[in-house]
Design a protein around this motif. Sequence first.
Motif, PDB file in Angstrom:
ATOM      1  N   MET A   1      19.693  31.990  58.088  1.00 27.96           N
ATOM      2  CA  MET A   1      18.830  33.169  57.694  1.00 27.96           C
ATOM      3  C   MET A   1      17.901  32.642  56.847  1.00 27.96           C
ATOM      4  SD  MET A   1      18.384  36.329  58.836  1.00 27.96           S
ATOM      5  CE  MET A   1      17.775  37.710  57.774  1.00 27.96           C
ATOM      6  N   ALA A   2      16.479  33.111  57.056  1.00 23.64           N
ATOM      7  CA  ALA A   2      15.452  32.357  56.425  1.00 23.64           C
ATOM      8  C   ALA A   2      14.992  33.554  55.098  1.00 23.64           C
ATOM      9  CB  ALA A   2      14.479  32.408  57.020  1.00 23.64           C
ATOM     10  N   SER A   3      15.313  32.516  53.789  1.00 20.33           N
ATOM     11  CA  SER A   3      14.774  33.382  52.487  1.00 20.33           C
ATOM     12  C   SER A   3      13.707  32.906  52.084  1.00 20.33           C
ATOM     13  CB  SER A   3      15.648  32.705  51.921  1.00 20.33           C
ATOM     14  OG  SER A   3      15.095  31.085  50.986  1.00 20.33           O
ATOM     15  N   SER A   4      13.033  33.955  51.393  1.00 18.01           N
ATOM     16  CA  SER A   4      11.623  33.976  50.774  1.00 18.01           C
ATOM     17  C   SER A   4      11.332  32.573  50.525  1.00 18.01           C
ATOM     18  CB  SER A   4      11.586  35.108  49.237  1.00 18.01           C
ATOM     19  OG  SER A   4      12.081  34.823  48.415  1.00 18.01           O
ATOM     20  N   ASP A   5      12.351  31.809  49.378  1.00 16.09           N
ATOM     21  CA  ASP A   5      12.077  30.408  49.298  1.00 16.09           C
ATOM     22  C   ASP A   5      11.719  29.519  50.741  1.00 16.09           C
ATOM     23  OD1 ASP A   5      13.177  30.685  46.632  1.00 16.09           O
ATOM     24  OD2 ASP A   5      14.163  30.543  46.502  1.00 16.09           O
ATOM     25  N   SER A   6      12.231  29.172  51.981  1.00 15.58           N
ATOM     26  CA  SER A   6      12.075  28.961  52.914  1.00 15.58           C
ATOM     27  C   SER A   6      10.055  29.331  53.596  1.00 15.58           C
ATOM     28  CB  SER A   6      13.084  28.943  54.206  1.00 15.58           C
ATOM     29  OG  SER A   6      12.642  30.133  54.313  1.00 15.58           O
ATOM     30  N   ILE A  23      12.795  34.010  62.093  1.00 17.56           N
ATOM     31  CA  ILE A  23      12.380  35.362  62.163  1.00 17.56           C
ATOM     32  C   ILE A  23      12.082  36.043  62.938  1.00 17.56           C
ATOM     33  CG2 ILE A  23      11.583  37.158  60.560  1.00 17.56           C
ATOM     34  CD1 ILE A  23      11.917  35.192  57.642  1.00 17.56           C
ATOM     35  N   ILE A  24      11.017  35.105  63.601  1.00 18.35           N
ATOM     36  CA  ILE A  24      10.335  35.883  64.167  1.00 18.35           C
ATOM     37  C   ILE A  24      11.069  35.737  65.725  1.00 18.35           C
ATOM     38  CG2 ILE A  24       8.583  35.599  66.059  1.00 18.35           C
ATOM     39  CD1 ILE A  24       7.080  34.831  63.294  1.00 18.35           C
ATOM     40  N   TYR A  25      12.689  34.584  66.238  1.00 18.43           N
ATOM     41  CA  TYR A  25      12.613  34.180  67.598  1.00 18.43           C
ATOM     42  C   TYR A  25      14.348  35.266  67.128  1.00 18.43           C
ATOM     43  CZ  TYR A  25       8.592  32.143  69.145  1.00 18.43           C
ATOM     44  OH  TYR A  25       7.085  31.750  69.519  1.00 18.43           O
ATOM     45  N   TYR A  26      14.886  35.214  66.535  1.00 17.93           N
ATOM     46  CA  TYR A  26      16.030  34.539  66.831  1.00 17.93           C
ATOM     47  C   TYR A  26      16.997  36.249  65.579  1.00 17.93           C
ATOM     48  CZ  TYR A  26      15.075  30.294  68.635  1.00 17.93           C
ATOM     49  OH  TYR A  26      14.862  29.383  68.735  1.00 17.93           O
ATOM     50  N   GLN A  27      17.029  36.346  64.678  1.00 16.10           N
ATOM     51  CA  GLN A  27      17.154  37.451  63.864  1.00 16.10           C
ATOM     52  C   GLN A  27      16.810  38.881  64.175  1.00 16.10           C
ATOM     53  OE1 GLN A  27      15.717  40.328  61.586  1.00 16.10           O
ATOM     54  NE2 GLN A  27      13.986  39.467  62.860  1.00 16.10           N
ATOM     55  N   PRO A  28      17.544  39.965  64.511  1.00 16.19           N
ATOM     56  CA  PRO A  28      17.360  41.328  64.979  1.00 16.19           C
ATOM     57  C   PRO A  28      16.761  42.094  65.115  1.00 16.19           C
ATOM     58  CG  PRO A  28      19.648  41.694  64.239  1.00 16.19           C
ATOM     59  CD  PRO A  28      18.758  39.700  64.071  1.00 16.19           C
ATOM     60  N   VAL A  69      14.793  41.693  75.879  1.00 20.93           N
ATOM     61  CA  VAL A  69      15.489  41.495  77.327  1.00 20.93           C
ATOM     62  C   VAL A  69      16.523  40.511  76.833  1.00 20.93           C
ATOM     63  CG1 VAL A  69      13.694  42.748  78.882  1.00 20.93           C
ATOM     64  CG2 VAL A  69      14.105  40.460  78.504  1.00 20.93           C
ATOM     65  N   ASN A  70      16.775  40.321  76.450  1.00 22.18           N
ATOM     66  CA  ASN A  70      17.299  39.059  76.137  1.00 22.18           C
ATOM     67  C   ASN A  70      18.517  39.080  74.188  1.00 22.18           C
ATOM     68  OD1 ASN A  70      17.051  37.441  78.306  1.00 22.18           O
ATOM     69  ND2 ASN A  70      15.203  37.415  77.040  1.00 22.18           N
ATOM     70  N   HIS A  71      18.874  38.302  73.978  1.00 22.95           N
ATOM     71  CA  HIS A  71      19.697  37.466  72.914  1.00 22.95           C
ATOM     72  C   HIS A  71      19.154  35.891  72.566  1.00 22.95           C
ATOM     73  CE1 HIS A  71      21.533  41.379  71.666  1.00 22.95           C
ATOM     74  NE2 HIS A  71      22.645  41.910  72.504  1.00 22.95           N
ATOM     75  N   LEU A  72      18.555  35.728  71.585  1.00 29.13           N
ATOM     76  CA  LEU A  72      17.736  34.776  71.408  1.00 29.13           C
ATOM     77  C   LEU A  72      18.895  33.719  71.093  1.00 29.13           C
ATOM     78  CD1 LEU A  72      14.127  35.374  71.996  1.00 29.13           C
ATOM     79  CD2 LEU A  72      15.500  34.502  73.694  1.00 29.13           C
ATOM     80  N   ALA A  73      19.158  32.658  70.526  1.00 34.41           N
ATOM     81  CA  ALA A  73      20.081  31.930  69.809  1.00 34.41           C
ATOM     82  C   ALA A  73      19.188  30.777  69.571  1.00 34.41           C
ATOM     83  CB  ALA A  73      21.465  32.108  70.211  1.00 34.41           C
TER      84      ALA A  73
END
Length: 139
Positions: A1-6, A23-28, A69-73
Amino acid sequence: MASSDSLSNSSSLADWFDAVSHIIYYQPDDALASKTFNERYSDDAVIKINHGRFDKAKYWELIKAARDVNHLAVQSNKELHTWNAPDGLGGGCVAQLGYFTSTKKEDGTQTVASSLTLTNVQVQDGKRVVVELTEIMKP
């Protein structure tokens, strides 16, 4: 998971782009994805995917449609080359090769794809933003 530091200008360019992409593609959370996209892509960003050329608004439509339409991983992501801008503010260019899976929400059908991205990042108003993205994507 992305943090504010990243997402800070002091993280490596590759780590920063990985965090933004996650954040844009993979988290829900759609609202978080939209907010991050709007903050981290320049209003005049140019996005090229294979033969297509998109402005920021059209690119967001494509992302949103894919998320709907997708779950992206992400499967893997490798930094190939980075150039850091000599002003030391955090801009530059990064090339990465990634593999990801999209799973259709409706029936579970999976597709594995690869993506080579060349990303041009500048610092605007003190924050890193994508100003140009070229992607060669292959399912």
